[in-house]
Write a protein that holds these residues in place. Structure first.
Motif, PDB file in Angstrom:
ATOM      1  N   ARG A  13       0.824  -1.204   0.000  1.00  0.00           N
ATOM      2  CA  ARG A  13       0.000   0.000   0.000  1.00  0.00           C
ATOM      3  C   ARG A  13       0.862   1.260   0.000  1.00  0.00           C
ATOM      4  NH1 ARG A  13      -4.941  -1.017   4.333  1.00  0.00           N
ATOM      5  NH2 ARG A  13      -6.024  -2.685   3.175  1.00  0.00           N
ATOM      6  N   TYR A  14       1.959   1.234   0.750  1.00  0.00           N
ATOM      7  CA  TYR A  14       2.813   2.408   0.863  1.00  0.00           C
ATOM      8  C   TYR A  14       3.858   2.486  -0.248  1.00  0.00           C
ATOM      9  CZ  TYR A  14       1.002   3.674   5.454  1.00  0.00           C
ATOM     10  OH  TYR A  14       0.175   4.089   6.482  1.00  0.00           O
ATOM     11  N   ALA A  15       4.319   1.347  -0.710  1.00  0.00           N
ATOM     12  CA  ALA A  15       5.406   1.329  -1.688  1.00  0.00           C
ATOM     13  C   ALA A  15       4.918   1.472  -3.126  1.00  0.00           C
ATOM     14  CB  ALA A  15       6.213   0.038  -1.548  1.00  0.00           C
ATOM     15  N   PHE A  16       3.656   1.156  -3.381  1.00  0.00           N
ATOM     16  CA  PHE A  16       3.153   1.241  -4.749  1.00  0.00           C
ATOM     17  C   PHE A  16       3.225   2.646  -5.339  1.00  0.00           C
ATOM     18  CE2 PHE A  16      -0.462   2.357  -7.482  1.00  0.00           C
ATOM     19  CZ  PHE A  16      -0.121   1.627  -8.613  1.00  0.00           C
ATOM     20  N   PRO A  17       2.833   3.707  -4.623  1.00  0.00           N
ATOM     21  CA  PRO A  17       2.825   5.042  -5.250  1.00  0.00           C
ATOM     22  C   PRO A  17       4.156   5.452  -5.877  1.00  0.00           C
ATOM     23  CG  PRO A  17       1.531   5.096  -3.259  1.00  0.00           C
ATOM     24  CD  PRO A  17       2.217   3.761  -3.280  1.00  0.00           C
ATOM     25  N   PRO A  18       5.295   5.415  -5.160  1.00  0.00           N
ATOM     26  CA  PRO A  18       6.548   5.781  -5.829  1.00  0.00           C
ATOM     27  C   PRO A  18       6.948   4.774  -6.894  1.00  0.00           C
ATOM     28  CG  PRO A  18       7.002   4.961  -3.619  1.00  0.00           C
ATOM     29  CD  PRO A  18       5.519   5.148  -3.718  1.00  0.00           C
ATOM     30  N   ASN A  19       6.582   3.514  -6.690  1.00  0.00           N
ATOM     31  CA  ASN A  19       6.893   2.494  -7.677  1.00  0.00           C
ATOM     32  C   ASN A  19       6.168   2.766  -8.987  1.00  0.00           C
ATOM     33  OD1 ASN A  19       5.872  -0.738  -8.497  1.00  0.00           O
ATOM     34  ND2 ASN A  19       8.024  -0.171  -8.506  1.00  0.00           N
ATOM     35  N   SER A  20       4.931   3.264  -8.898  1.00  0.00           N
ATOM     36  CA  SER A  20       4.160   3.563 -10.110  1.00  0.00           C
ATOM     37  C   SER A  20       4.772   4.716 -10.898  1.00  0.00           C
ATOM     38  CB  SER A  20       2.710   3.898  -9.745  1.00  0.00           C
ATOM     39  OG  SER A  20       2.616   5.120  -9.039  1.00  0.00           O
ATOM     40  N   HIS A  21       5.570   5.547 -10.209  1.00  0.00           N
ATOM     41  CA  HIS A  21       6.269   6.660 -10.874  1.00  0.00           C
ATOM     42  C   HIS A  21       7.653   6.248 -11.378  1.00  0.00           C
ATOM     43  CE1 HIS A  21       3.462   9.939 -10.028  1.00  0.00           C
ATOM     44  NE2 HIS A  21       3.264   9.390  -8.843  1.00  0.00           N
TER      45      HIS A  21
END
Length: 259
Positions: A13-21
């Protein structure tokens, strides 16, 4: 009602956002998102999580300090992203040894300034990585203008906000932005921002209601927080801002953001 999930799913949940960028972690962020949605603590999710070269060593450090075998134990994941009392069990020596192994060669003559953050009380919380480490290791320096660099720094930290409205896949929250006055980092006046909680109705987190507290990473809402968790997140963030502002570490953000 807030639903507790496994450590690996919480990490997603927390790591996905920067990973998506494209900032960190595996290339297949769609698979990472799907694991978070299904909520399954599977081997594939764990293998993807190990590819986060920035976060994973901190999880290992916290787990070892707590005598836990699993870096993705929920208590460890919560300590790193949000913060909890278990971080106080990670000794300065353990943090120092980890930083020496990871960053001495990268930072060279700047390492003593970075090491000051450990003596000043820095602990392996995500805000420590964002404020005390990233500006010194070049991870945020790519020619961005100072205004945009501050936005990146703000979005990169884990923020907290109160839900004001739920609008389909988006959530309107009241939050406190990061500020820079040319010398110190701080918190500005409360603002209203809109973040993403789902894609076409598919979400990694629980349903939200007006008045709920949420954590945010980049443009995503990550998890529903208890009042106690909000205090921990606010306090650890403030701790590392203080460390940066009061010591030589302010030179790192100054080089990034301008004076």
């Amino acid at each position: 009602m807030r639903t507790d999930v496994s450590g690996p799913v919480l990490f997603a949940r927390y790591a996905f956002p920067p990973n998506s960028h494209g900032y960190c972690g595996p290339n297949d962020h769609d698979a990472f998102f799907e694991y978070g949605v299904t909520g399954a603590d599977e081997r594939g999710l764990r293998e993807l999580s190990r590819q986060f070269a920035g976060a994973w060593p901190y999880l290992e450090l916290i787990a070892a300090s707590l005598g836990l075998d699993d870096p993705l134990d929920r208590r460890v994941v919560d300590a790193y992203w949000v913060g909890n009392s278990r971080l106080n069990r990670v000794t300065p020596t353990a943090v120092g040894n980890s930083m020496e192994d990871r960053f001495r060669r990268v930072t060279g003559t700047k390492f003593p300034s970075l090491a000051e953050s450990i003596n000043a009380g820095g602990v392996p919380h995500h805000s420590f990585a964002v404020f005390c480490i990233y500006p010194w290791t070049g991870l945020l320096s790519d020619g961005r203008k100072a205004e945009h660099a501050l936005t990146v720094l703000d979005q990169c930290r884990i923020r907290w906000g109160k839900v004001m409205a739920v609008q389909g896949d988006q959530v309107v929250v009241e939050s406190t932005p990061l500020t820079w006055d040319g010398r110190t980092l701080g918190f500005g006046e409360r603002i209203t921002e809109t973040v993403v909680r789902s894609v076409d109705g598919v979400s990694m987190m629980d349903d939200l209601e007006i008045g709920d507290w949420v954590s945010m990473h980049w443009e995503w809402a990550c998890d529903k927080l208890s009042d106690r968790q909000v205090r921990y997140l606010r306090d650890f963030t403030a701790r590392h801002l203080r460390i940066v502002n009061e010591g030589n570490l302010h030179q790192g953000p100054a080089a990034l953001l301008g004076t």
